[in-house]
Design a protein around this motif. Structure first.
Motif, PDB file in Angstrom:
ATOM      1  N   MET A  58       0.931  -1.162  -0.100  1.00 54.35           N
ATOM      2  CA  MET A  58      -0.373   0.297  -0.195  1.00 54.35           C
ATOM      3  C   MET A  58       1.166   1.382  -0.338  1.00 54.35           C
ATOM      4  SD  MET A  58      -0.407   2.443   2.429  1.00 54.35           S
ATOM      5  CE  MET A  58      -1.423   3.811   2.945  1.00 54.35           C
ATOM      6  N   SER A  59       0.583   2.255  -0.256  1.00 59.38           N
ATOM      7  CA  SER A  59       1.146   3.350  -0.512  1.00 59.38           C
ATOM      8  C   SER A  59      -0.151   4.451  -0.130  1.00 59.38           C
ATOM      9  CB  SER A  59       1.725   3.544  -1.259  1.00 59.38           C
ATOM     10  OG  SER A  59       2.096   5.198  -1.719  1.00 59.38           O
ATOM     11  N   ALA A  60       0.039   5.326   0.447  1.00 62.57           N
ATOM     12  CA  ALA A  60      -1.135   6.397   0.716  1.00 62.57           C
ATOM     13  C   ALA A  60      -0.366   7.653  -0.554  1.00 62.57           C
ATOM     14  CB  ALA A  60      -1.165   6.634   1.828  1.00 62.57           C
ATOM     15  N   ARG A  61       0.463   7.939   0.097  1.00 62.43           N
ATOM     16  CA  ARG A  61       1.061   9.303  -1.275  1.00 62.43           C
ATOM     17  C   ARG A  61       0.300   9.102  -2.739  1.00 62.43           C
ATOM     18  NH1 ARG A  61       5.820   6.942   0.308  1.00 62.43           N
ATOM     19  NH2 ARG A  61       5.666   5.302  -1.941  1.00 62.43           N
ATOM     20  N   ALA A  62       0.038  10.383  -2.434  1.00 65.23           N
ATOM     21  CA  ALA A  62      -0.668  11.114  -3.818  1.00 65.23           C
ATOM     22  C   ALA A  62       0.186  10.911  -5.218  1.00 65.23           C
ATOM     23  CB  ALA A  62      -1.399  12.418  -3.794  1.00 65.23           C
ATOM     24  N   ARG A  63      -0.573  10.114  -5.913  1.00 63.98           N
ATOM     25  CA  ARG A  63      -0.476  10.409  -7.788  1.00 63.98           C
ATOM     26  C   ARG A  63      -1.531  11.174  -8.427  1.00 63.98           C
ATOM     27  NH1 ARG A  63       0.614   4.176  -9.096  1.00 63.98           N
ATOM     28  NH2 ARG A  63      -1.291   4.177  -7.779  1.00 63.98           N
ATOM     29  N   PRO A  64      -1.206  11.979  -9.317  1.00 59.58           N
ATOM     30  CA  PRO A  64      -1.973  12.650 -10.232  1.00 59.58           C
ATOM     31  C   PRO A  64      -3.189  11.814 -10.467  1.00 59.58           C
ATOM     32  CG  PRO A  64       0.287  12.968 -10.099  1.00 59.58           C
ATOM     33  CD  PRO A  64       0.149  12.025  -9.560  1.00 59.58           C
ATOM     34  N   GLY A  85      -4.463   5.157  -1.703  1.00 62.21           N
ATOM     35  CA  GLY A  85      -5.180   3.920  -1.292  1.00 62.21           C
ATOM     36  C   GLY A  85      -4.923   2.419  -2.045  1.00 62.21           C
ATOM     37  N   THR A  86      -5.385   1.624  -1.312  1.00 63.16           N
ATOM     38  CA  THR A  86      -5.697   0.084  -1.822  1.00 63.16           C
ATOM     39  C   THR A  86      -7.578  -0.585  -1.397  1.00 63.16           C
ATOM     40  OG1 THR A  86      -4.676  -0.937   0.250  1.00 63.16           O
ATOM     41  CG2 THR A  86      -3.541  -0.060  -1.706  1.00 63.16           C
ATOM     42  N   GLY A 132     -10.217   7.614  -2.887  1.00 62.73           N
ATOM     43  CA  GLY A 132      -9.705   7.131  -1.697  1.00 62.73           C
ATOM     44  C   GLY A 132      -9.283   8.133  -1.360  1.00 62.73           C
ATOM     45  N   PHE A 133      -8.320   8.194  -0.507  1.00 65.81           N
ATOM     46  CA  PHE A 133      -7.982   9.227   1.130  1.00 65.81           C
ATOM     47  C   PHE A 133      -7.829  10.613   0.924  1.00 65.81           C
ATOM     48  CE2 PHE A 133      -5.254   5.335   2.630  1.00 65.81           C
ATOM     49  CZ  PHE A 133      -6.805   4.644   3.103  1.00 65.81           C
ATOM     50  N   VAL A 176     -10.528   0.161   7.107  1.00 67.27           N
ATOM     51  CA  VAL A 176     -10.888   0.550   6.006  1.00 67.27           C
ATOM     52  C   VAL A 176      -9.143   0.250   6.458  1.00 67.27           C
ATOM     53  CG1 VAL A 176      -9.741   2.451   4.995  1.00 67.27           C
ATOM     54  CG2 VAL A 176     -12.447   2.082   5.294  1.00 67.27           C
ATOM     55  N   LEU A 177      -8.513   1.055   7.841  1.00 70.30           N
ATOM     56  CA  LEU A 177      -6.918   1.076   7.965  1.00 70.30           C
ATOM     57  C   LEU A 177      -6.459  -0.353   8.433  1.00 70.30           C
ATOM     58  CD1 LEU A 177      -6.317   4.593   8.524  1.00 70.30           C
ATOM     59  CD2 LEU A 177      -6.939   3.526   6.778  1.00 70.30           C
TER      60      LEU A 177
END
Length: 266
Positions: free
Chosen positions: A1-7, A12-13, A103-104, A120-121
């Motif tokens: 998982m990665s909560a980091r934003a991508r354009p 999230g997953t 997502g987040f 969720v988490l």
């Protein structure tokens, strides 16, 4: 998982998606009781987000009905990262209830008064919880609320953290008292931020130990009812633990503790 934003990509997953009708009734009941005043004060129709509602939209539908007990124009947005789940939920849309992919980042206009993220988490790493909390709290209205927690499949046992824009405030333990053996049974439903901290030396472990002892000492009250035993046990905790509620909530099989008292060490 990665909560980091991508354009352009939801943060999230995909969760397992397990959901059942009435699973979140205890959490919703608490939200209505404790956050209803803030919803009523909102100058515009408040927005509530059911984040990660799962494979079926039951929880979002139920949230709308429960929140409208205190604010008739509240709007609920169900947010899911899985596009197939969103497509399946569209048949349930109605005035005041919509569904969208996300997502987040919480893809709704403006700042929501409520974000509910249940179950969720649990699948994320403990170190990922803080950044996700911060991300979600940053989306809230000034008097908004984030409720994040975990429950069993039919909603008998539930533990959640309530957060404001500034961060975590309280932890609530809620249970169906008739099915409770001892308060530490709730340990398996601790949110991700706490579940790995239920070990000697950590505050949440000490709290559950004290709660079990208070429950055992209150055994004579079980002759009246499990509710009376719970109330007696919770009341005895008040001298050592900063409780944030009172008998009206205790009667519901709940107790809420200030976050700072249960926050993990280190």
């Amino acid at each position: 998982m990665s909560a980091r934003a991508r354009p352009g990509v939801p943060e999230g997953t995909v969760t397992r998606g397990t959901t059942n009708p009435n699973r979140l009734r205890r959490m919703d009941r608490w939200i209505v009781a404790t956050h209803g005043a803030a919803l009523r004060r909102s100058p515009e129709a408040p927005v509530a987000v059911d984040l990660g509602y799962g494979a079926a939209p039951w929880t979002a539908v139920e949230l709308l009905g429960r929140l409208r007990q205190v604010r008739s124009d509240v709007r609920v947005v169900g947010v899911e990262i899985d596009p197939e789940r969103v497509a399946a939920a569209l048949a349930w849309q109605r005035p005041g209830l919509t569904f969208r992919r996300g997502g987040f980042e919480v893809p709704v206009e403006g700042a929501p008064q409520l974000v509910r993220a249940a179950n969720v988490l649990r699948q994320y790493g403990e170190r990922e919880v803080g950044p996700v909390w911060q991300r979600l709290c940053g989306r809230l209205a000034p008097d908004g609320l984030l409720v994040e927690g975990t429950c069993d499949e039919i909603g008998r046992r539930h533990v959640w953290v309530a957060l404001g824009p500034e961060g975590p405030r309280t932890v609530t333990f809620a249970t169906r008292l008739a099915s409770l053996n001892q308060p530490s049974d709730l340990a398996e439903r601790l949110p991700k931020a706490l579940i790995h901290r239920n070990v000697p030396g950590e505050p949440v472990h000490r709290f559950l130990r004290d709660f079990d002892r208070a429950w055992a000492a209150a055994a004579p009250w079980s002759a009246l009812s499990a509710r009376q035993r719970w109330i007696r046990a919770v009341r005895s905790l008040g001298g050592e633990w900063p409780l944030a509620d009172g008998p009206r909530r205790w009667r519901q099989g709940e107790v809420t503790v200030r976050w700072h008292a249960l926050a993990p060490n280190g």
